[in-house]
Design an enzyme around this catalytic site. Structure first.
Site, mmCIF file in Angstrom:
data_model
loop_
_atom_site.group_PDB
_atom_site.id
_atom_site.type_symbol
_atom_site.label_atom_id
_atom_site.label_comp_id
_atom_site.label_asym_id
_atom_site.label_seq_id
_atom_site.Cartn_x
_atom_site.Cartn_y
_atom_site.Cartn_z
ATOM 1 N N ARG A 78 0.833 -1.215 0.000
ATOM 2 C CA ARG A 78 0.000 0.000 0.000
ATOM 3 C C ARG A 78 0.858 1.252 0.000
ATOM 4 O O ARG A 78 0.582 2.233 -0.686
ATOM 5 C CB ARG A 78 -0.915 0.007 1.234
ATOM 6 N N GLN A 110 -8.609 11.155 7.802
ATOM 7 C CA GLN A 110 -8.529 9.709 8.045
ATOM 8 C C GLN A 110 -7.472 9.098 7.120
ATOM 9 O O GLN A 110 -7.182 7.916 7.231
ATOM 10 C CB GLN A 110 -9.870 9.046 7.723
ATOM 11 N N VAL A 112 -4.067 8.056 5.415
ATOM 12 C CA VAL A 112 -2.713 7.761 5.886
ATOM 13 C C VAL A 112 -1.706 7.903 4.741
ATOM 14 O O VAL A 112 -0.531 7.591 4.901
ATOM 15 C CB VAL A 112 -2.633 6.328 6.490
ATOM 16 N N ASP A 113 -2.181 8.399 3.570
ATOM 17 C CA ASP A 113 -1.367 8.354 2.350
ATOM 18 C C ASP A 113 -0.357 9.491 2.205
ATOM 19 O O ASP A 113 0.470 9.475 1.293
ATOM 20 C CB ASP A 113 -2.272 8.314 1.105
ATOM 21 N N HIS A 130 -6.122 8.775 11.838
ATOM 22 C CA HIS A 130 -5.878 7.343 11.611
ATOM 23 C C HIS A 130 -4.386 7.050 11.443
ATOM 24 O O HIS A 130 -4.021 5.991 10.952
ATOM 25 C CB HIS A 130 -6.663 6.837 10.389
ATOM 26 N N GLY A 212 -15.336 12.834 1.006
ATOM 27 C CA GLY A 212 -14.931 11.479 0.629
ATOM 28 C C GLY A 212 -14.808 10.499 1.777
ATOM 29 O O GLY A 212 -13.966 9.607 1.735
ATOM 30 N N THR A 213 -15.640 10.646 2.785
ATOM 31 C CA THR A 213 -15.630 9.645 3.847
ATOM 32 C C THR A 213 -17.036 9.091 4.025
ATOM 33 O O THR A 213 -18.018 9.820 3.928
ATOM 34 C CB THR A 213 -15.062 10.201 5.171
ATOM 35 N N ASN A 238 -19.609 14.218 -1.741
ATOM 36 C CA ASN A 238 -19.438 12.798 -2.037
ATOM 37 C C ASN A 238 -20.309 12.447 -3.237
ATOM 38 O O ASN A 238 -21.478 12.830 -3.268
ATOM 39 C CB ASN A 238 -19.873 11.968 -0.802
ATOM 40 N N PRO A 239 -19.769 11.752 -4.233
ATOM 41 C CA PRO A 239 -20.615 11.371 -5.379
ATOM 42 C C PRO A 239 -21.635 10.294 -5.007
ATOM 43 O O PRO A 239 -22.639 10.125 -5.687
ATOM 44 C CB PRO A 239 -19.619 10.834 -6.408
#
Ligand SMILES: [Zn+2]
Length: 275
Positions: A78, A110, A112-113, A130, A212-213, A238-239
């Site tokens: 990841r 949230q 972690v990227d 996160h 986006g959550t 959010n879509p």
């Protein structure tokens, strides 16, 4: 496409002239336009022998205790994806909103990227609830010190070499390090994940953008409820329909902007720039 109608523009203008905070809460959906899968669907499967594991099984303290090297392989894979990924227009719009609001701005993520920092969001105003794939810590908790994340870019089916396995060990006690992230079977806390600080931010928030959550974890839900209970405005971006969009539609102060964050956030940014 225009996402902001006149009523919402009036509300945003009213918010802008007051002194309460703008808080942005982000989740995996923000980074999908950067090519990072959410790891909640098929991309998150991990095969050990003949068994397929779900992300909810791999990202746990339980699995780490049983199969530390398999958990590390999954996380290193990841990490490799995140390392190559670049921030998108949504991340950059968030950074510009921070520039506009400065001390009235907080980012709670949230993710972690590490993409918010690649877009130059400030570390002081960002709460990593996160954790982050930029850091590791001792899996046996021999101290609370944070170490760099092991620099081992692993492809999906690649095995670890003996030398790489050595890099996964704690410099103090020699037990395995672990990724500095909140696992599915762990609880939020202040020390590592800024639980209390995030709740304090929520109390001061006049406008919360939820980006986006899906609302599957408890702290984001508590933040949103806290903002609503103090007459703050919430906007879910959010879509897809989700827990927060449903909540927003039920509340006087709630809005759902049904679209991709990489399109909606720049429009919100432009609006605040025009004030
Ligand atoms: Zn240790």
């Amino acid at each position: 496409m225009t996402y902001l109608d006149n009523t919402l523009k009036e509300r945003l203008t009213e918010f802008y002239t007051r002194s309460r905070k703008l808080t942005i809460l982000t989740g995996a959906g923000l980074s999908t336009d950067s090519g990072i899968p959410t790891f909640r669907d098929k991309d998150g499967f991990w095969t050990v022998g003949s068994v397929n594991y779900m992300p909810e099984e791999m990202g746990t303290l339980k699995m780490f205790t049983q199969k530390p090297l398999e958990v590390w392989r999954w996380f290193l894979y990841r990490f490799n994806i995140c390392l190559k990924a670049l921030p998108n227009t949504g991340h950059f719009a968030i950074k510009e909103l921070e520039d506009i609001f400065s001390d009235r701005f907080r980012l709670i993520t949230q993710n972690v990227d590490g993409l918010h920092f690649k877009a130059h969001s400030s570390r002081e105003r960002t709460f990593l609830i996160h954790g982050t794939l930029e850091r590791s810590r001792c899996g046996s908790e021999c101290s609370s010190e944070l170490y760099p994340y092991p620099q081992i870019p692993l492809e999906k089916d690649q095995q670890l070499t003996a030398a790489q396995i050595e890099l996964l060990k704690c410099p103090k006690c020699g037990n395995y390090l672990r990724p500095h992230v909140l696992w599915f079977d762990e609880r939020y806390n202040e020390k590592y994940f800024k639980l209390d600080s995030s709740m304090r931010v929520a109390k001061e928030t006049g406008l919360l953008l939820i980006v986006g959550t899906s609302g599957a974890t408890t702290l984001p839900q508590r933040i949103v409820e806290s903002v609503l209970s103090r007459q703050g405005i919430i906007i879910d971006i959010n879509p897809n329909e989700n827990y927060f969009s449903e909540l927003a539609l039920k509340k006087k102060n709630g809005y759902w902007l049904k679209g991709k964050s990489s399109e909606v956030l720049p429009e919100i940014l432009q609006f605040f720039k025009s004030l």
